[in-house]
Design a protein around this motif. Structure first.
Motif, PDB file in Angstrom:
ATOM      1  N   THR A  16       0.943  -1.303   0.147  1.00  0.00           N
ATOM      2  CA  THR A  16       0.067  -0.069   0.180  1.00  0.00           C
ATOM      3  C   THR A  16       0.885   1.305   0.053  1.00  0.00           C
ATOM      4  OG1 THR A  16      -1.648  -1.095   1.303  1.00  0.00           O
ATOM      5  CG2 THR A  16      -1.873   1.549   1.335  1.00  0.00           C
ATOM      6  N   LEU A  17       0.743   2.121  -0.954  1.00  0.00           N
ATOM      7  CA  LEU A  17       1.332   3.311  -0.996  1.00  0.00           C
ATOM      8  C   LEU A  17       0.977   4.526  -0.029  1.00  0.00           C
ATOM      9  CD1 LEU A  17       2.103   3.999  -4.845  1.00  0.00           C
ATOM     10  CD2 LEU A  17       3.540   3.187  -3.195  1.00  0.00           C
ATOM     11  N   LEU A  18       1.743   4.883   0.735  1.00  0.00           N
ATOM     12  CA  LEU A  18       1.291   5.720   1.736  1.00  0.00           C
ATOM     13  C   LEU A  18       1.566   7.058   1.102  1.00  0.00           C
ATOM     14  CD1 LEU A  18       3.041   4.237   4.906  1.00  0.00           C
ATOM     15  CD2 LEU A  18       1.004   3.765   4.147  1.00  0.00           C
ATOM     16  N   GLY A  19       0.972   8.135   1.982  1.00  0.00           N
ATOM     17  CA  GLY A  19       1.118   9.439   1.768  1.00  0.00           C
ATOM     18  C   GLY A  19       2.530  10.218   1.589  1.00  0.00           C
ATOM     19  N   SER A  20       2.862  11.515   1.550  1.00  0.00           N
ATOM     20  CA  SER A  20       4.079  12.067   1.411  1.00  0.00           C
ATOM     21  C   SER A  20       4.971  12.131   2.860  1.00  0.00           C
ATOM     22  CB  SER A  20       4.193  13.231   0.842  1.00  0.00           C
ATOM     23  OG  SER A  20       3.012  13.895   1.385  1.00  0.00           O
ATOM     24  N   TYR A  21       4.060  11.777   3.859  1.00  0.00           N
ATOM     25  CA  TYR A  21       4.638  11.724   5.188  1.00  0.00           C
ATOM     26  C   TYR A  21       4.096  10.820   6.065  1.00  0.00           C
ATOM     27  CZ  TYR A  21       0.706  14.545   7.045  1.00  0.00           C
ATOM     28  OH  TYR A  21      -0.351  14.788   7.341  1.00  0.00           O
ATOM     29  N   VAL A  22       4.462  10.328   7.058  1.00  0.00           N
ATOM     30  CA  VAL A  22       4.052   9.402   8.091  1.00  0.00           C
ATOM     31  C   VAL A  22       4.314   9.985   9.677  1.00  0.00           C
ATOM     32  CG1 VAL A  22       4.157   6.936   9.289  1.00  0.00           C
ATOM     33  CG2 VAL A  22       4.387   7.510   6.772  1.00  0.00           C
ATOM     34  N   ALA A  23       3.226  10.258  10.159  1.00  0.00           N
ATOM     35  CA  ALA A  23       3.825  10.893  11.717  1.00  0.00           C
ATOM     36  C   ALA A  23       3.894   9.567  12.634  1.00  0.00           C
ATOM     37  CB  ALA A  23       2.383  11.551  12.453  1.00  0.00           C
ATOM     38  N   ILE A  24       5.114   9.240  12.969  1.00  0.00           N
ATOM     39  CA  ILE A  24       5.538   8.016  13.659  1.00  0.00           C
ATOM     40  C   ILE A  24       5.182   8.369  15.097  1.00  0.00           C
ATOM     41  CG2 ILE A  24       7.736   6.883  14.449  1.00  0.00           C
ATOM     42  CD1 ILE A  24       9.047   8.216  11.783  1.00  0.00           C
ATOM     43  N   ALA A  25       5.084   9.310  15.822  1.00  0.00           N
ATOM     44  CA  ALA A  25       4.669   9.688  17.048  1.00  0.00           C
ATOM     45  C   ALA A  25       4.096  11.081  17.031  1.00  0.00           C
ATOM     46  CB  ALA A  25       5.720   9.628  18.097  1.00  0.00           C
ATOM     47  N   PRO A  26       2.801  11.215  17.262  1.00  0.00           N
ATOM     48  CA  PRO A  26       2.058  12.649  16.955  1.00  0.00           C
ATOM     49  C   PRO A  26       2.772  13.678  17.960  1.00  0.00           C
ATOM     50  CG  PRO A  26       0.574  10.905  17.617  1.00  0.00           C
ATOM     51  CD  PRO A  26       1.634  10.168  17.683  1.00  0.00           C
ATOM     52  N   GLY A  27       3.203  14.581  17.302  1.00  0.00           N
ATOM     53  CA  GLY A  27       3.922  15.883  17.888  1.00  0.00           C
ATOM     54  C   GLY A  27       5.680  15.549  18.265  1.00  0.00           C
ATOM     55  N   ALA A  28       5.977  14.290  17.840  1.00  0.00           N
ATOM     56  CA  ALA A  28       7.098  14.015  18.168  1.00  0.00           C
ATOM     57  C   ALA A  28       8.191  13.687  17.165  1.00  0.00           C
ATOM     58  CB  ALA A  28       7.313  12.997  19.347  1.00  0.00           C
ATOM     59  N   ALA A  29       7.617  12.897  16.101  1.00  0.00           N
ATOM     60  CA  ALA A  29       8.640  12.415  14.938  1.00  0.00           C
ATOM     61  C   ALA A  29       7.690  12.288  13.690  1.00  0.00           C
ATOM     62  CB  ALA A  29       9.067  11.033  15.249  1.00  0.00           C
ATOM     63  N   VAL A  30       8.162  12.673  12.680  1.00  0.00           N
ATOM     64  CA  VAL A  30       7.423  12.754  11.364  1.00  0.00           C
ATOM     65  C   VAL A  30       8.456  12.395  10.375  1.00  0.00           C
ATOM     66  CG1 VAL A  30       6.328  13.919   9.657  1.00  0.00           C
ATOM     67  CG2 VAL A  30       5.860  14.476  12.025  1.00  0.00           C
ATOM     68  N   ASP A  31       8.406  11.373   9.513  1.00  0.00           N
ATOM     69  CA  ASP A  31       9.009  10.802   8.543  1.00  0.00           C
ATOM     70  C   ASP A  31       8.545  11.547   7.139  1.00  0.00           C
ATOM     71  OD1 ASP A  31      10.933   9.648   6.933  1.00  0.00           O
ATOM     72  OD2 ASP A  31      10.370   7.629   7.473  1.00  0.00           O
ATOM     73  N   VAL A  32       9.231  12.256   6.401  1.00  0.00           N
ATOM     74  CA  VAL A  32       8.817  12.943   5.417  1.00  0.00           C
ATOM     75  C   VAL A  32       9.416  12.719   3.971  1.00  0.00           C
ATOM     76  CG1 VAL A  32       8.439  15.398   4.467  1.00  0.00           C
ATOM     77  CG2 VAL A  32       8.374  15.092   6.793  1.00  0.00           C
ATOM     78  N   ARG A  33       8.879  12.507   2.861  1.00  0.00           N
ATOM     79  CA  ARG A  33       9.306  12.026   1.652  1.00  0.00           C
ATOM     80  C   ARG A  33       9.563  13.635   1.091  1.00  0.00           C
ATOM     81  NH1 ARG A  33       5.533   9.213  -1.614  1.00  0.00           N
ATOM     82  NH2 ARG A  33       4.451  11.333  -1.943  1.00  0.00           N
ATOM     83  N   LEU A  34      11.024  13.713   0.954  1.00  0.00           N
ATOM     84  CA  LEU A  34      11.191  15.340   0.466  1.00  0.00           C
ATOM     85  C   LEU A  34      11.043  15.301  -1.068  1.00  0.00           C
ATOM     86  CD1 LEU A  34      14.201  15.594   2.822  1.00  0.00           C
ATOM     87  CD2 LEU A  34      11.971  16.824   2.992  1.00  0.00           C
ATOM     88  N   ASN A  35      10.651  16.286  -1.662  1.00  0.00           N
ATOM     89  CA  ASN A  35      10.463  16.303  -3.186  1.00  0.00           C
ATOM     90  C   ASN A  35      11.383  17.357  -3.707  1.00  0.00           C
ATOM     91  OD1 ASN A  35       9.106  18.618  -2.147  1.00  0.00           O
ATOM     92  ND2 ASN A  35       7.551  18.602  -3.369  1.00  0.00           N
ATOM     93  N   TRP A  36      12.691  17.171  -3.551  1.00  0.00           N
ATOM     94  CA  TRP A  36      13.744  18.106  -3.837  1.00  0.00           C
ATOM     95  C   TRP A  36      14.014  17.768  -5.511  1.00  0.00           C
ATOM     96  CZ3 TRP A  36      17.900  16.953   0.358  1.00  0.00           C
ATOM     97  CH2 TRP A  36      17.578  17.643   1.703  1.00  0.00           C
ATOM     98  N   THR A  37      14.508  18.683  -6.103  1.00  0.00           N
ATOM     99  CA  THR A  37      14.564  18.594  -7.367  1.00  0.00           C
ATOM    100  C   THR A  37      16.075  19.309  -7.857  1.00  0.00           C
ATOM    101  OG1 THR A  37      13.853  20.902  -7.846  1.00  0.00           O
ATOM    102  CG2 THR A  37      12.267  19.135  -8.335  1.00  0.00           C
ATOM    103  N   THR A  38      16.612  19.370  -8.979  1.00  0.00           N
ATOM    104  CA  THR A  38      17.998  19.553  -9.407  1.00  0.00           C
ATOM    105  C   THR A  38      17.906  20.059 -10.863  1.00  0.00           C
ATOM    106  OG1 THR A  38      20.136  18.638  -9.608  1.00  0.00           O
ATOM    107  CG2 THR A  38      18.641  17.294 -10.229  1.00  0.00           C
ATOM    108  N   GLU A  39      18.768  21.064 -10.971  1.00  0.00           N
ATOM    109  CA  GLU A  39      19.093  21.249 -12.229  1.00  0.00           C
ATOM    110  C   GLU A  39      20.202  20.704 -13.236  1.00  0.00           C
ATOM    111  OE1 GLU A  39      19.872  25.656 -12.020  1.00  0.00           O
ATOM    112  OE2 GLU A  39      17.986  26.006 -11.178  1.00  0.00           O
TER     113      GLU A  39
END
Length: 133
Positions: free
Chosen positions: A22-45
Motif C-alpha cells: 500500500t502506497l502511503l502519503g508523502s509523510y508518516v507521523a511516527i509519534a504525534p507531535g514528536a516524529a515525522v518521516d517526510v518524503r522530500l520532493n527536492w529537484t535538481t538542475e
C-alpha cells in the motif's frame, strides 16, 4: 513510502505472494507531535539526474548555534549505442576478428550534493500536512 500488510512474517513466508503493498502519503507521523518521516520532493538542475536519498542534518556549530545542511545523491544513467570492430583490443564473444558488432554502453553516475549550511529553526509545531507534498 509503502507499507506491507501482514508485516515481516508475510514477506518471509510462503504467503509472500499474498502480501499487499500500500502506497502511503508523502509523510508518516511516527509519534504525534514528536516524529515525522517526510518524503522530500527536492529537484535538481543537473541534466539527466535525479536526487535520491535526501537528508537533512541538524548540528551545533562552533558558536553553539544550531545549524542545518541538506544533502542528497545526484544519480543518473548515460546510455549510448554504436559499433565496434572485434580484434586484439576488443574481444567479442562468438565473433571473428575484424567483425563489426553492435555496442551498448550503460554508465551510472552518482555524486553527493550538499546544500548551504543555514541556521536551523525549531521543528516544534510544524504542520507537515500544510506543506502540500
Amino acid at each position: 513510502f509503502a507499507a506491507v500488510s501482514g508485516g515481516d512474517e508475510a514477506l518471509r513466508s510462503s504467503d509472500a505472494a499474498d502480501a499487499t503493498l500500500t502506497l502511503l502519503g508523502s509523510y508518516v507521523a511516527i509519534a504525534p507531535g514528536a516524529a515525522v518521516d517526510v518524503r522530500l520532493n527536492w529537484t535538481t538542475e543537473l541534466e539527466n539526474r535525479a536526487l535520491i536519498n535526501p537528508s537533512s542534518l541538524w548540528f551545533v556549530g562552533a558558536d553553539g548555534g544550531a545549524l542545518v545542511v541538506h544533502s542528497a545523491r545526484a544519480h543518473g544513467l548515460d546510455e549510448s549505442e554504436g559499433t565496434v570492430t572485434c580484434g586484439a583490443g576488443m574481444r567479442c564473444e562468438g565473433a571473428e576478428d575484424g567483425a563489426v558488432v553492435s555496442s551498448f554502453l550503460s554508465a551510472w553516475r552518482s555524486d553527493v550534493v550538499l546544500g548551504d549550511v543555514r541556521p536551523a529553526i525549531s521543528l516544534s509545531g510544524w504542520d507537515v500536512a500544510a506543506w502540500g507534498l
